[in-house]
Design a protein around this motif. Sequence first.
Motif, PDB file in Angstrom:
ATOM      1  N   LEU A 115       0.816  -1.209   0.000  1.00  0.00           N
ATOM      2  CA  LEU A 115       0.000   0.000   0.000  1.00  0.00           C
ATOM      3  C   LEU A 115       0.849   1.258   0.000  1.00  0.00           C
ATOM      4  CD1 LEU A 115      -2.723  -0.934   2.652  1.00  0.00           C
ATOM      5  CD2 LEU A 115      -2.941  -0.992   0.164  1.00  0.00           C
ATOM      6  N   GLY A 116       2.048   1.179   0.550  1.00  0.00           N
ATOM      7  CA  GLY A 116       2.909   2.343   0.646  1.00  0.00           C
ATOM      8  C   GLY A 116       4.185   1.994   1.370  1.00  0.00           C
ATOM      9  N   GLY A 117       4.979   3.024   1.652  1.00  0.00           N
ATOM     10  CA  GLY A 117       6.265   2.748   2.265  1.00  0.00           C
ATOM     11  C   GLY A 117       6.761   3.877   3.153  1.00  0.00           C
ATOM     12  N   VAL A 118       7.712   3.522   3.984  1.00  0.00           N
ATOM     13  CA  VAL A 118       8.431   4.477   4.834  1.00  0.00           C
ATOM     14  C   VAL A 118       9.877   4.510   4.336  1.00  0.00           C
ATOM     15  CG1 VAL A 118       9.273   4.984   7.153  1.00  0.00           C
ATOM     16  CG2 VAL A 118       6.973   4.004   6.835  1.00  0.00           C
ATOM     17  N   VAL A 119      10.373   5.712   4.015  1.00  0.00           N
ATOM     18  CA  VAL A 119      11.775   5.868   3.647  1.00  0.00           C
ATOM     19  C   VAL A 119      12.513   6.460   4.840  1.00  0.00           C
ATOM     20  CG1 VAL A 119      13.440   6.948   2.109  1.00  0.00           C
ATOM     21  CG2 VAL A 119      11.235   6.181   1.213  1.00  0.00           C
ATOM     22  N   LEU A 120      13.364   5.645   5.451  1.00  0.00           N
ATOM     23  CA  LEU A 120      14.144   6.110   6.595  1.00  0.00           C
ATOM     24  C   LEU A 120      15.345   6.906   6.108  1.00  0.00           C
ATOM     25  CD1 LEU A 120      14.098   2.947   8.866  1.00  0.00           C
ATOM     26  CD2 LEU A 120      13.240   5.199   9.517  1.00  0.00           C
ATOM     27  N   VAL A 121      15.641   7.976   6.831  1.00  0.00           N
ATOM     28  CA  VAL A 121      16.753   8.851   6.472  1.00  0.00           C
ATOM     29  C   VAL A 121      17.689   8.997   7.666  1.00  0.00           C
ATOM     30  CG1 VAL A 121      17.397  11.204   5.829  1.00  0.00           C
ATOM     31  CG2 VAL A 121      15.391  10.134   4.783  1.00  0.00           C
ATOM     32  N   ASP A 122      18.972   8.790   7.426  1.00  0.00           N
ATOM     33  CA  ASP A 122      20.003   9.130   8.400  1.00  0.00           C
ATOM     34  C   ASP A 122      20.484  10.536   8.046  1.00  0.00           C
ATOM     35  OD1 ASP A 122      22.353   9.563   9.775  1.00  0.00           O
ATOM     36  OD2 ASP A 122      23.186   7.581   9.402  1.00  0.00           O
ATOM     37  N   PRO A 123      20.225  11.532   8.897  1.00  0.00           N
ATOM     38  CA  PRO A 123      20.555  12.907   8.518  1.00  0.00           C
ATOM     39  C   PRO A 123      22.043  13.159   8.328  1.00  0.00           C
ATOM     40  CG  PRO A 123      19.836  12.788  10.810  1.00  0.00           C
ATOM     41  CD  PRO A 123      19.564  11.446  10.201  1.00  0.00           C
ATOM     42  N   SER A 124      22.886  12.246   8.791  1.00  0.00           N
ATOM     43  CA  SER A 124      24.324  12.409   8.565  1.00  0.00           C
ATOM     44  C   SER A 124      24.764  11.795   7.236  1.00  0.00           C
ATOM     45  CB  SER A 124      25.113  11.762   9.712  1.00  0.00           C
ATOM     46  OG  SER A 124      24.955  10.356   9.703  1.00  0.00           O
ATOM     47  N   PRO A 142       2.714   5.670  -2.526  1.00  0.00           N
ATOM     48  CA  PRO A 142       2.769   6.708  -1.489  1.00  0.00           C
ATOM     49  C   PRO A 142       3.773   6.344  -0.397  1.00  0.00           C
ATOM     50  CG  PRO A 142       0.722   5.447  -1.333  1.00  0.00           C
ATOM     51  CD  PRO A 142       1.385   5.023  -2.609  1.00  0.00           C
ATOM     52  N   TYR A 143       4.459   7.371   0.114  1.00  0.00           N
ATOM     53  CA  TYR A 143       5.468   7.125   1.134  1.00  0.00           C
ATOM     54  C   TYR A 143       5.584   8.325   2.063  1.00  0.00           C
ATOM     55  CZ  TYR A 143       8.548  10.121  -1.673  1.00  0.00           C
ATOM     56  OH  TYR A 143       9.086  11.177  -2.359  1.00  0.00           O
ATOM     57  N   VAL A 144       6.210   8.088   3.188  1.00  0.00           N
ATOM     58  CA  VAL A 144       6.580   9.169   4.093  1.00  0.00           C
ATOM     59  C   VAL A 144       8.085   9.083   4.325  1.00  0.00           C
ATOM     60  CG1 VAL A 144       4.330   9.166   5.219  1.00  0.00           C
ATOM     61  CG2 VAL A 144       6.192   7.828   6.209  1.00  0.00           C
ATOM     62  N   VAL A 145       8.689  10.222   4.628  1.00  0.00           N
ATOM     63  CA  VAL A 145      10.108  10.280   4.970  1.00  0.00           C
ATOM     64  C   VAL A 145      10.216  10.340   6.490  1.00  0.00           C
ATOM     65  CG1 VAL A 145      12.221  11.648   4.829  1.00  0.00           C
ATOM     66  CG2 VAL A 145      10.742  11.412   2.814  1.00  0.00           C
ATOM     67  N   ALA A 146      10.922   9.374   7.068  1.00  0.00           N
ATOM     68  CA  ALA A 146      11.088   9.319   8.518  1.00  0.00           C
ATOM     69  C   ALA A 146      12.568   9.520   8.841  1.00  0.00           C
ATOM     70  CB  ALA A 146      10.595   7.985   9.069  1.00  0.00           C
ATOM     71  N   VAL A 147      12.872  10.585   9.558  1.00  0.00           N
ATOM     72  CA  VAL A 147      14.256  10.935   9.885  1.00  0.00           C
ATOM     73  C   VAL A 147      14.627  10.262  11.199  1.00  0.00           C
ATOM     74  CG1 VAL A 147      15.871  12.820  10.247  1.00  0.00           C
ATOM     75  CG2 VAL A 147      13.893  13.141   8.733  1.00  0.00           C
ATOM     76  N   ASN A 148      15.547   9.303  11.109  1.00  0.00           N
ATOM     77  CA  ASN A 148      15.938   8.543  12.301  1.00  0.00           C
ATOM     78  C   ASN A 148      16.845   9.417  13.161  1.00  0.00           C
ATOM     79  OD1 ASN A 148      16.307   6.537  14.134  1.00  0.00           O
ATOM     80  ND2 ASN A 148      17.210   5.068  12.720  1.00  0.00           N
ATOM     81  N   THR A 149      16.387   9.723  14.352  1.00  0.00           N
ATOM     82  CA  THR A 149      17.061  10.724  15.190  1.00  0.00           C
ATOM     83  C   THR A 149      17.752  10.124  16.401  1.00  0.00           C
ATOM     84  OG1 THR A 149      15.008  11.095  16.413  1.00  0.00           O
ATOM     85  CG2 THR A 149      15.434  12.500  14.501  1.00  0.00           C
ATOM     86  N   VAL A 171       4.419  15.246   0.741  1.00  0.00           N
ATOM     87  CA  VAL A 171       5.070  14.080   1.355  1.00  0.00           C
ATOM     88  C   VAL A 171       5.425  14.421   2.806  1.00  0.00           C
ATOM     89  CG1 VAL A 171       7.053  12.537   1.317  1.00  0.00           C
ATOM     90  CG2 VAL A 171       6.007  13.279  -0.830  1.00  0.00           C
ATOM     91  N   PRO A 172       4.874  13.712   3.784  1.00  0.00           N
ATOM     92  CA  PRO A 172       5.206  14.019   5.180  1.00  0.00           C
ATOM     93  C   PRO A 172       6.681  13.720   5.463  1.00  0.00           C
ATOM     94  CG  PRO A 172       3.187  12.689   5.037  1.00  0.00           C
ATOM     95  CD  PRO A 172       3.826  12.671   3.680  1.00  0.00           C
ATOM     96  N   VAL A 173       7.327  14.621   6.202  1.00  0.00           N
ATOM     97  CA  VAL A 173       8.686  14.407   6.706  1.00  0.00           C
ATOM     98  C   VAL A 173       8.595  14.474   8.227  1.00  0.00           C
ATOM     99  CG1 VAL A 173      11.063  15.240   6.757  1.00  0.00           C
ATOM    100  CG2 VAL A 173       9.736  15.415   4.645  1.00  0.00           C
TER     101      VAL A 173
END
Length: 205
Positions: A115-124, A142-149, A171-173
């Motif tokens: 149905l959709g996806g989560v794209v994880l982001v390492d900000p470094s 459809p996807y959301v961007v999730a910043v792993n903190t 796109v939600p961040v």
Amino acid sequence: MSLHSETRNVAGGQPDGGKRPPIPVKILISGGFGVGKTTTVGALSEIDPLSTEAPMTSASIGVDDAGVGSQKTTTTVAMDFGRITIDESIILYMFGTPGQDRFGFMWNDLAEGALGGVVLVDPSRMEECFVALDYFENIQLPYVVAVNTFAGRESLTLDQVRHAVNVDPDVPVVAVDARDREQVKAVVLTLLRRILARAKNRTRG
């Protein structure tokens, strides 16, 4: 709104006393190498997640870069898999894609029926997420961007990350600590809301 009701809306299921087999719904957890996909799936899964982690060897040197200061000693060589029973009528499956480009041939199979996806982001190491972002855009999933903190990652604002990854305004961040079940749950809810909104827009169109 709960994960239960959001997923029911997306799946289109109705309460019926639980006589029918549960409706399976599927999402992807994607992103670059070492960004936290396995941790994310494990944080939310109600079962011991299937993980295809293998020890990193000297052959990975110069190929699999987990970032400066990383203590990572294993790598996903196929996929991660977890499950959440929303209720007796709906089960949510999570598939974590392998982060290395050389396993990209698996992505189409993993994305089949999602149905959709989560794209994880390492900000470094934001450049590591671009392959996943391009993939979701190309297949129009459809996807959301999730910043792993989680601790040790470079601190950037969500606006700075949005500017760097250059995703569309709709796109939600969002921020997430991939180890935290409630935060991962919130990310999945954000994704389900986006999927539902897109479905409603298409129905109106």
